[in-house]
Design a protein around this motif. Structure first.
Motif, PDB file in Angstrom:
ATOM      1  N   LYS A 221       0.906  -0.776  -0.282  1.00 12.72           N
ATOM      2  CA  LYS A 221       0.316  -0.109  -0.387  1.00 12.72           C
ATOM      3  C   LYS A 221       1.210   1.517   0.234  1.00 12.72           C
ATOM      4  O   LYS A 221       1.021   1.249   0.851  1.00 12.72           O
ATOM      5  CB  LYS A 221      -0.964   0.002   1.683  1.00 12.72           C
ATOM      6  CG  LYS A 221      -2.063  -1.098   1.890  1.00 12.72           C
ATOM      7  CD  LYS A 221      -2.644  -0.701   2.464  1.00 12.72           C
ATOM      8  CE  LYS A 221      -3.456  -1.352   2.650  1.00 12.72           C
ATOM      9  NZ  LYS A 221      -5.160  -1.403   3.985  1.00 12.72           N
TER      10      LYS A 221
ATOM     11  N   GLN B 184      -3.460   2.960  -0.281  1.00 11.59           N
ATOM     12  CA  GLN B 184      -3.998   2.810  -1.642  1.00 11.59           C
ATOM     13  C   GLN B 184      -3.708   1.998  -2.163  1.00 11.59           C
ATOM     14  O   GLN B 184      -2.094   1.309  -2.089  1.00 11.59           O
ATOM     15  CB  GLN B 184      -3.543   4.126  -2.640  1.00 11.59           C
ATOM     16  CG  GLN B 184      -4.485   3.851  -3.709  1.00 11.59           C
ATOM     17  CD  GLN B 184      -4.502   4.243  -4.770  1.00 11.59           C
ATOM     18  OE1 GLN B 184      -4.352   5.604  -4.369  1.00 11.59           O
ATOM     19  NE2 GLN B 184      -4.853   3.674  -5.881  1.00 11.59           N
ATOM     20  N   LEU B 185      -3.678  -0.224  -2.547  1.00 10.92           N
ATOM     21  CA  LEU B 185      -3.002  -0.980  -2.562  1.00 10.92           C
ATOM     22  C   LEU B 185      -2.723  -0.627  -3.475  1.00 10.92           C
ATOM     23  O   LEU B 185      -3.336  -0.172  -4.736  1.00 10.92           O
ATOM     24  CB  LEU B 185      -3.983  -2.200  -2.161  1.00 10.92           C
ATOM     25  CG  LEU B 185      -3.625  -3.188  -2.502  1.00 10.92           C
ATOM     26  CD1 LEU B 185      -2.795  -3.910  -1.582  1.00 10.92           C
ATOM     27  CD2 LEU B 185      -5.454  -5.037  -2.880  1.00 10.92           C
TER      28      LEU B 185
END
Length: 95
Positions: free
Chosen positions: A47, A51-52
């Motif tokens: 991440k 946010q992956l």
């Protein structure tokens, strides 16, 4: 500051993979915070600022370090992040 959070499988001994990525990013992009922590079996989830951007659980591959670096630089500039390229699997054969 950009934060890279990596969840890795402790059973699979993926900690060394995380440390390699951590050292690479800190060398190439000083000021980047890279956190390595044990997680789910088979995982190597990356991440960037929550946010992956890469999931080994989905792709069955490790992330390409240069591709992660490109996304760290994008995050630093406030640009949208893109999918991480997968690192080719080497020295693997099916018996």
């Amino acid at each position: 500051m950009v934060i890279v959070d990596v969840e890795y499988c402790g059973k699979c001994n993926f900690e060394w993979q995380c440390k390699m990525l951590q050292n690479f990013l800190i060398e190439k992009q000083p000021g980047t915070e890279v956190i390595c922590h044990k997680g789910r079996q088979g995982s190597f989830e990356v991440k960037i600022n929550d946010q992956l951007v890469h999931s080994k659980l989905t792709t069955l591959a490790f992330p390409d370090h240069e591709s992660v670096l490109e996304n760290v630089q994008k995050a630093q500039e406030g640009l949208p992040l893109s999918k991480i390229k997968e690192q080719p699997i080497e020295n693997c054969c099916i018996l």
